[in-house]
Design a protein around this motif. Sequence first.
Motif, PDB file in Angstrom:
ATOM      1  N   SER A  62      -3.666   6.277  -0.143  1.00  0.00           N
ATOM      2  CA  SER A  62      -3.214   5.219   0.768  1.00  0.00           C
ATOM      3  C   SER A  62      -3.276   5.648   2.226  1.00  0.00           C
ATOM      4  O   SER A  62      -3.314   4.800   3.131  1.00  0.00           O
ATOM      5  N   GLY A  97       1.270   2.433  -1.945  1.00  0.00           N
ATOM      6  CA  GLY A  97       0.491   3.353  -2.768  1.00  0.00           C
ATOM      7  C   GLY A  97       1.355   4.059  -3.787  1.00  0.00           C
ATOM      8  O   GLY A  97       0.964   4.219  -4.957  1.00  0.00           O
ATOM      9  N   GLY A 100      -2.485  -0.492   0.839  1.00  0.00           N
ATOM     10  CA  GLY A 100      -2.041   0.768   0.270  1.00  0.00           C
ATOM     11  C   GLY A 100      -2.620   1.074  -1.093  1.00  0.00           C
ATOM     12  O   GLY A 100      -2.440   2.181  -1.609  1.00  0.00           O
TER      13      GLY A 100
END
Length: 466
Positions: free
Chosen positions: A165, A303, A358
């Motif tokens: 990310s 993420g 992300g």
Amino acid sequence: MITDKSASTMPPSEAKPEMNPRRASIAALLGGALEYYDFFVYGAAAALVFNVLFFPGGNPTVALIASLATFAVGYVARPVGAVVMGHFGDRLGRKRVMLATVVLMGVASFVIGCLPTYEQVGILAPVLLVAMRVLQGFSAGAESAGASTLTVEHSPVGRRGFFTSFVMVGYAVGCSLATVVFVPVSLLPDDALYSWGWRIPFWLSAVVVAVTYYVRNHLDETPTFTEVKEESVVRKLPLGDVFKFHWRSVIRVAGASLMASVQTLFAVFSLSYATSVGVEHSVMLTVISVAIALSMFTIPAAGYLSDIIGRKPTMLIASVGCAVSLAGYLWAISTTNILLISVTAFVNMSLFFSCYNGVWTSFFAEQFPATVRFTGMAVSNQLGNLLAGFSPMVAALILLPGATGWLPVAIFGAVACGIAGIAVLGLRETAKTPTDLLGLSADAEPVEVVANAEQPDTPRVLQTQS
């Protein structure tokens, strides 16, 4: 049946590279920062400076259109860069190509700051400007995909989403840095701005280039690609394999990439729309910049979330949330209420779009096997991003007069998000998949060919199923 013959000569005693996810994520962040710093600085210069300095001054409107057209040229060059640099990334290695992209991007940006003007060299000035813009776009076409591939292959299972990310944390850093650098320059007196002031932001990119090159140069090639070379399964024409064996993944990733149109509608179209309804240009710029800057924190959070609940659920949250919040954001602009605009901007960009930003960097790379990962991700992502490049123009064409004139634009954005959501449903969940099994379908056995010592051109393991 293709191999890299040189791979078979690697000394068996040579130590294999180790995973280094932290350094890989830092390298990805810096590369993303450089890409988007150049992107925003060039866009601002194209709107404020290049029309005056690089084109004939007889017709200001024509000069402005020509200046903005040079900005669009970069998008045209991106798919070409994705094909060429993706090919070498899958043939020669991730590290080499990622060093090349940062050098190409840095050289192009620095040279732009040194270019002579139309008054000095005539038509040669815009020709040189376009050439450097093409070089910028060419390198940018591979930057995000290459950084994502490199970081995915350096990261452990269960943490790939978080570490990868940081490619898009670089987006937030680059945009914020460009704003900090260009705003003071734009406030200079015209004589200073048009003579030397506009050059400073381009020259400063050399600092980011130097730091990024240093970090990437001290990062080992990924263990995954090293294993591919040792097993002699490097593909001669990765692009051909991508479209022959992985065309379904290409279509799905390209479709999921349509969600990127939310970004250009948010950052580009909304600025012109807000100005047209009476919101101060500087105020709207501030709102947009702050919302993007705050995503530095929410992108890695998204993420991390995708590592826990999965890539697909997080991306679906982004799809639905962006479709609804984009409509709210455009409605807020129509009211000219700055507080309302700020809140909806935060919800749309900092929260829901971060669920896309992300996750896509790891999710899209994970759809392809190591032998064609760089090429597959770069090409399919850039195909989807074409809509993002044209979204502001489409939005301007369908915008209607009146208080609800924004509604067709909101519907357009919702359709893009809906298509992206459907494409996400067709992608394989990969959050917990071992790295060496990425890109293999659940219902097909990989083709396996055993090497013959007397036939070094025959690969040991050839994974080509979609």
